[in-house]
Design an enzyme around this catalytic site. Structure first.
Site: not given
Ligand SMILES: NC(=O)c1ccc[n+]([C@@H]2O[C@H](COP(=O)([O-])OP(=O)(O)OC[C@H]3O[C@@H](n4cnc5c(N)ncnc54)[C@H](OP(=O)(O)O)[C@@H]3O)[C@@H](O)[C@H]2O)c1
Length: 378
Positions: A130-131, A128, A290, A257
């Site tokens: 890319n984002s 993941g 989740y 998380s």
């Molecule tokens: N943001 C927060 O506040 C927060 C808080 C606690 C924990 N986290 C954790 O941080 C991590 C990153 O999350 P983020 O906030 O950066 O979210 P995000 O921007 O939505 O990034 C999630 C990434 O996972 C990829 N992904 C989703 N489904 C997938 C699949 N089937 N196969 C491969 N890749 C896949 C997405 O790809 P696509 O672009 O193709 O969808 C995206 O690149 C996660 O583990 C999340 O649980 C985030």
């Protein structure tokens, strides 16, 4: 001191005063050196203090750097219409010592944490990447010289992420490989493809996740949040375990998380109930799924560490920070609403979708152990 004088500031530091016949200059990229006109030689160290310095910050507004026909840098102050060979930034020099913040806090960004670290001999895979958090992590590692592989399910989005990093630094060694965690076949193909390249693997960041998406089964017949957030990563690590062990010291970072605290995996009798992991539609609540997957992340990381650390592969689970504005909220309007409300008070990511406002913020890590888990101790 000449530099201070030219910058219109008083010289208050007599220790820094140069002996007669010496001059302070700076290179194009801001490193300070000292010219001894009597002996016609130059050196990086201050002749009295022995310290090295570099200029901090950019040129003041209205100033420009130019080069004369002898190749010497000079500075033009367009506002006061004057030229000088003294770099005005020398008024704000800092000592060249590896000063790290004593404590990292919620404002510390990944680039700051990695500052001064050369990762050019590291190969890093980020799922993941890319984002959001994954992208900032990939970017920060790549800008520090690592060979970064963004493991991503969507080719268009991964290519965009790669291009964004290359735009920032054309020499970055960053590339994308296809990985869909919702398909065990895809995970296997990714692992085979990676292994075929005979690369080492020093850091594997299991970052990808989905949150609050509607119930559906993957092609493997499992609830998708569980498979994407946990099982796919579990399988990936199993398949790449031998490469990690051969690449030791290596590490796995599992991005979990805090929300793992709001659930457990036991039934009413207190026994672990594996049926909770991939529930049928009628028992499915997306947030709970989740949270359970994030709990699995931590249990997995701890056990992995227990099993592999004797072989030089450590594993850490990380909470990256609360409600950071990424695209994690996108599946449910209520989450989007809450993340939007929290946005002014939390970090935001710029990602390949261009959704983030600045791209300057990244991992919200407020514990040194967690920072280390991202590899900055290498
Ligand atoms: N943001 C927060 O506040 C927060 C808080 C606690 C924990 N986290 C954790 O941080 C991590 C990153 O999350 P983020 O906030 O950066 O979210 P995000 O921007 O939505 O990034 C999630 C990434 O996972 C990829 N992904 C989703 N489904 C997938 C699949 N089937 N196969 C491969 N890749 C896949 C997405 O790809 P696509 O672009 O193709 O969808 C995206 O690149 C996660 O583990 C999340 O649980 C985030």
């Amino acid at each position: 001191m000449a530099a201070l004088k030219y910058a219109g500031m008083d010289d208050t530091d007599s220790e820094d005063e140069l002996p007669p016949g010496w001059e302070e200059r700076s290179t194009k990229d801001g490193w300070v050196y000292y010219a001894n006109h009597e002996e016609m030689k130059t050196q990086w160290e201050h002749p009295k203090t022995g310290k090295k310095k570099r200029c901090a910050g950019d040129l003041p507004y209205g100033w420009e750097q130019e080069m004369d026909d002898k190749g010497q840098i000079f500075y033009v102050d367009h506002i006061n219409k004057r030229k000088t060979y003294f770099d005005p930034r020398q008024a704000f020099t800092i000592e060249d010592i590896q000063v790290k913040p004593k404590r990292y806090d919620g404002n510390t960004a990944a680039l700051e944490i990695l500052q001064g670290h050369d990762l050019s001999n590291k190969v890093i895979v980020i799922t993941g990447g890319n984002s959001g958090i994954g992208f900032e992590t990939a970017r920060s590692f790549a800008l520090h010289g690592a060979h970064v592989i963004i493991a991503c399910r969507n080719k268009t989005r991964s290519s965009k992420a790669v291009s964004l990093i290359l735009e920032e630094w054309h020499k970055a060694r960053v590339e994308a490989m296809t990985l869909d965690l919702a398909s065990l076949r895809s995970v296997r193909e990714f692992a085979e493809g990676f292994k075929a390249r005979k690369l080492p693997l020093h850091i594997l960041v299991c970052n990808a996740a989905v949150c609050t998406q509607p119930w559906h089964l993957t092609e493997d017949g499992l609830e998708s949040t569980f498979q994407i957030c946990h099982l796919g990563h579990f399988y990936l690590v199993q398949l790449l375990q031998d490469v990690l062990r051969r690449s030791a010291p290596a590490r796995v970072v599992v991005v979990s998380s805090e929300s793992h605290r709001f659930t457990d995996l036991v039934d009413s009798c207190g026994k672990v109930d594996l049926a909770l992991l991939s529930p049928p539609q009628k028992e499915y609540w997306s947030m709970l799924a989740y949270n359970r997957a994030k709990l699995c992340n931590i249990l997995f990381s701890n056990e992995l560490h227990h099993r592999l650390s004797p072989h030089g592969v450590i594993s850490n689970a990380v909470h990256p920070g609360n409600m950071m504005y990424t695209s994690i909220h996108r599946s449910w309007w209520l989450m989007t609403f809450l993340f939007t409300l929290a946005r002014p008070f939390t970090k935001s990511m710029a990602d390949e979708r261009g959704e983030g406002p600045t791209g300057t913020c990244c991992l919200d890590l407020d514990d040194r152990g967690l920072l280390e888990s991202l590899g900055h101790t290498y």
